[in-house]
Design a protein around this motif. Structure first.
Motif, PDB file in Angstrom:
ATOM      1  N   ILE A 286      11.734  -0.103  -4.313  1.00  0.00           N
ATOM      2  CA  ILE A 286      11.337   0.633  -2.912  1.00  0.00           C
ATOM      3  C   ILE A 286       9.769   0.442  -2.927  1.00  0.00           C
ATOM      4  O   ILE A 286       9.541   0.304  -1.852  1.00  0.00           O
ATOM      5  CB  ILE A 286      11.747   2.195  -3.019  1.00  0.00           C
ATOM      6  N   GLY A 287       9.102   0.693  -4.099  1.00  0.00           N
ATOM      7  CA  GLY A 287       7.565   0.435  -4.223  1.00  0.00           C
ATOM      8  C   GLY A 287       7.107  -0.900  -3.511  1.00  0.00           C
ATOM      9  O   GLY A 287       6.050  -1.118  -2.918  1.00  0.00           O
ATOM     10  N   SER A 289       8.824  -2.445  -0.867  1.00  0.00           N
ATOM     11  CA  SER A 289       9.480  -2.683   0.251  1.00  0.00           C
ATOM     12  C   SER A 289       8.629  -2.062   1.551  1.00  0.00           C
ATOM     13  O   SER A 289       7.453  -1.525   1.088  1.00  0.00           O
ATOM     14  CB  SER A 289      10.927  -2.012   0.183  1.00  0.00           C
ATOM     15  N   ARG A 290       9.175  -2.119   2.620  1.00  0.00           N
ATOM     16  CA  ARG A 290       8.441  -1.402   3.714  1.00  0.00           C
ATOM     17  C   ARG A 290       9.050  -0.044   3.753  1.00  0.00           C
ATOM     18  O   ARG A 290       8.696   0.652   4.631  1.00  0.00           O
ATOM     19  CB  ARG A 290       9.240  -2.276   4.811  1.00  0.00           C
ATOM     20  N   PHE A 291      10.081   0.324   2.986  1.00  0.00           N
ATOM     21  CA  PHE A 291      10.380   1.825   3.093  1.00  0.00           C
ATOM     22  C   PHE A 291       9.492   2.853   2.263  1.00  0.00           C
ATOM     23  O   PHE A 291       8.466   2.523   1.617  1.00  0.00           O
ATOM     24  CB  PHE A 291      11.614   1.998   2.433  1.00  0.00           C
ATOM     25  N   ARG A 292       9.631   4.241   2.849  1.00  0.00           N
ATOM     26  CA  ARG A 292       8.860   5.216   1.946  1.00  0.00           C
ATOM     27  C   ARG A 292      10.160   6.081   1.438  1.00  0.00           C
ATOM     28  O   ARG A 292      11.205   6.116   1.448  1.00  0.00           O
ATOM     29  CB  ARG A 292       8.073   5.979   2.945  1.00  0.00           C
ATOM     30  N   ALA A 293       9.671   6.662   0.134  1.00  0.00           N
ATOM     31  CA  ALA A 293      10.937   7.475  -0.494  1.00  0.00           C
ATOM     32  C   ALA A 293      10.394   8.919  -1.140  1.00  0.00           C
ATOM     33  O   ALA A 293       9.343   8.728  -1.568  1.00  0.00           O
ATOM     34  CB  ALA A 293      11.668   6.603  -1.676  1.00  0.00           C
ATOM     35  N   LEU A 294      11.250   9.615  -0.926  1.00  0.00           N
ATOM     36  CA  LEU A 294      11.263  11.205  -1.612  1.00  0.00           C
ATOM     37  C   LEU A 294      12.233  10.924  -2.602  1.00  0.00           C
ATOM     38  O   LEU A 294      13.338  10.832  -2.631  1.00  0.00           O
ATOM     39  CB  LEU A 294      11.457  12.191  -0.724  1.00  0.00           C
ATOM     40  N   VAL A 307       3.368   5.816 -10.385  1.00  0.00           N
ATOM     41  CA  VAL A 307       4.359   5.768  -9.154  1.00  0.00           C
ATOM     42  C   VAL A 307       3.861   5.119  -7.874  1.00  0.00           C
ATOM     43  O   VAL A 307       2.580   5.394  -7.617  1.00  0.00           O
ATOM     44  CB  VAL A 307       4.887   7.309  -8.586  1.00  0.00           C
ATOM     45  N   PRO A 308       4.444   4.211  -7.225  1.00  0.00           N
ATOM     46  CA  PRO A 308       3.891   3.588  -6.042  1.00  0.00           C
ATOM     47  C   PRO A 308       3.232   4.244  -4.775  1.00  0.00           C
ATOM     48  O   PRO A 308       4.016   5.664  -4.688  1.00  0.00           O
ATOM     49  CB  PRO A 308       5.043   2.776  -5.583  1.00  0.00           C
ATOM     50  N   ALA A 309       2.520   4.003  -4.359  1.00  0.00           N
ATOM     51  CA  ALA A 309       1.955   4.860  -3.437  1.00  0.00           C
ATOM     52  C   ALA A 309       2.784   5.125  -1.946  1.00  0.00           C
ATOM     53  O   ALA A 309       2.615   6.079  -1.238  1.00  0.00           O
ATOM     54  CB  ALA A 309       0.541   4.227  -2.830  1.00  0.00           C
TER      55      ALA A 309
END
Length: 424
Positions: A286-287, A289-294, A307-309
């Protein structure tokens, strides 16, 4: 109606525990008293929601912190087996699990009669996969809550519980059933001896519990129900369409990267969080990609560095307050996550590892409400492609919207509270 006492006895896992919390909240809103019978390691969970909780030992007594870690350690010890098929897990994880569950019933019988006498409930609700003779013999109406897949109540035409078989793959049904019954027989014989000692008739092979003659509450939603050869009698079996509890509001934090990108929630539950290598792979994918994640990392937050931003990790999220705000969910197929995604109309990618996660993963895909993905055998590109499909598939969105509208109109906890009041 005068105030009555309704006791809840969920198994020692967050899924059943929090489902019962949802029903208990609705019970108290109707003016009754809800109390919990609890594995000592879960007493503080119920107290945290403001409920009275009575400990019932389900294993050899040990310090509370050790008790709370029992199932976590059990799951972590089986991580290598999560790469195996449901059929091949029967010989290790499933067998060990049923051994522990039978032991828990034996231990419970030492405490339950005395605790029930002190509480003197008017109704007892059990969310477990095994019979506790003291509850059946208490003289009070008892209710079975089925918070796992509805195939926990067997039927010849639907997949056996835990099998992950497709609804119409009858060869898979037979192969799994035969293998399960052969492997489980010594454990089942031991349980039947326990039943006989406690004045109960032995069960047929493969059966560890029975339907309540009073009321059975299934959490499974209409949108994914199986086609049974023998439909369940609505006088005794009622579907709650999920049982979503109330949690504190959650505000999505600002992300340093992709702050306007589609938002994903990732959780493998409190027990699945021990599979840190898998969660790190998902975070890395996910880091980029264009997504965000919780991402729910449970009690392992210190294991994550760099951890990616576009990813936020926490040890816990108020899940029913988070899911309505996201675009897609990656989870393990636990029935809370499964029904909450449907309740809020959110597509899910299910990477199952144990128990009815296998069944729910198969079911979400064959009914068009999400995707089943192997837990380990995938590439970053495949995962991101599935996420893109989750947010672009118009047919899936329409199905999810219909399922959500139907479930939210039913209000599972309130329906359960009404039905329990009817028993009184």
């Amino acid at each position: 109606m005068a105030q009555k006492t309704i006791a809840f006895f969920p198994e020692a896992a967050y899924g059943p525990a929090l489902n019962s919390v949802g029903i208990a909240q609705a019970v108290e809103a109707r003016g009754h008293k809800a109390v919990f019978l609890s594995d000592p390691g879960f007493v503080d969970v119920y107290k945290g929601y403001g409920f009275e909780a009575w400990p019932v030992n389900l294993s050899e007594p040990m310090p509370p912190e050790q008790m709370a870690k029992f199932w976590e350690d059990f799951i972590n010890g089986h991580i290598p087996n999560f790469r195996k098929s449901p059929y091949d897990q029967v010989d290790n994880y499933v067998k060990d699990c049923w051994t522990a569950i039978v032991d828990s019933a034996k231990w419970a019988e030492k405490d339950l009669p005395g605790v029930l006498e002190k509480i003197s409930p008017d109704v007892i609700c059990v969310d477990n996969v095994i019979l506790f003779p003291a509850i059946k013999q208490s003289g009070k109406p008892w209710v079975r809550i089925i918070s796992c897949s509805e195939n926990e109540i067997e039927d010849e035409d639907i997949p056996p519980h835990l099998s992950g078989c497709g609804e119409n793959d009858h060869a898979c049904h037979k192969a799994y059933r035969d293998h399960f019954n052969a492997v489980i027989k010594p454990i089942h014989d031991d349980f039947n001896a326990f039943l006989t000692e406690n004045g109960e008739r032995p069960y047929p092979i493969g059966q560890f519990f029975e339907a309540s003659p009073h009321l059975n509450l299934l959490l499974y939603p209409e949108a994914v129900k199986f086609n049974r050869r023998h439909p369940l009698d609505p006088a005794k079996f009622q579907y709650l369409e999920g049982c979503v509890r109330k949690e504190a509001p959650y505000e999505v934090p600002a992300f340093a990267k992709n702050n306007d990108g589609p938002l994903v929630y990732v959780s493998f539950g409190s027990l699945g969080a021990g599979d840190t290598d898998l969660l790190k792979r998902i975070i890395a994918a996910i880091g980029n990609s264009r997504f965000r994640a919780l991402v729910n990392v449970g009690g392992y937050k210190e294991a994550y560095t760099d951890v990616p931003a576009n990813v936020v990790i926490e040890s816990w999220f108020p899940q029913p307050s988070v899911i309505p705000q996201v675009d897609a969910v990656i989870h393990h197929g636990g029935n809370n996550s499964f029904t909450e995604c449907l309740f809020f109309g959110k597509p899910a990618i299910i990477m199952p590892y144990v128990w009815d996660g296998h069944d729910n993963a198969t079911r979400v895909q064959e009914t068009g409400h999400g995707f089943r993905m192997p837990r380990y055998d995938w590439t970053d590109a495949e995962l991101i492609a599935k996420l893109e499909s989750c947010i672009s598939d118009t047919a899936m969105k329409a199905k999810l919207a219909a399922a959500s509208k139907h479930m939210q109109a039913r209000n599972g906890p309130e329906k359960a509270a009404r039905l329990l009041e009817g028993l009184l």
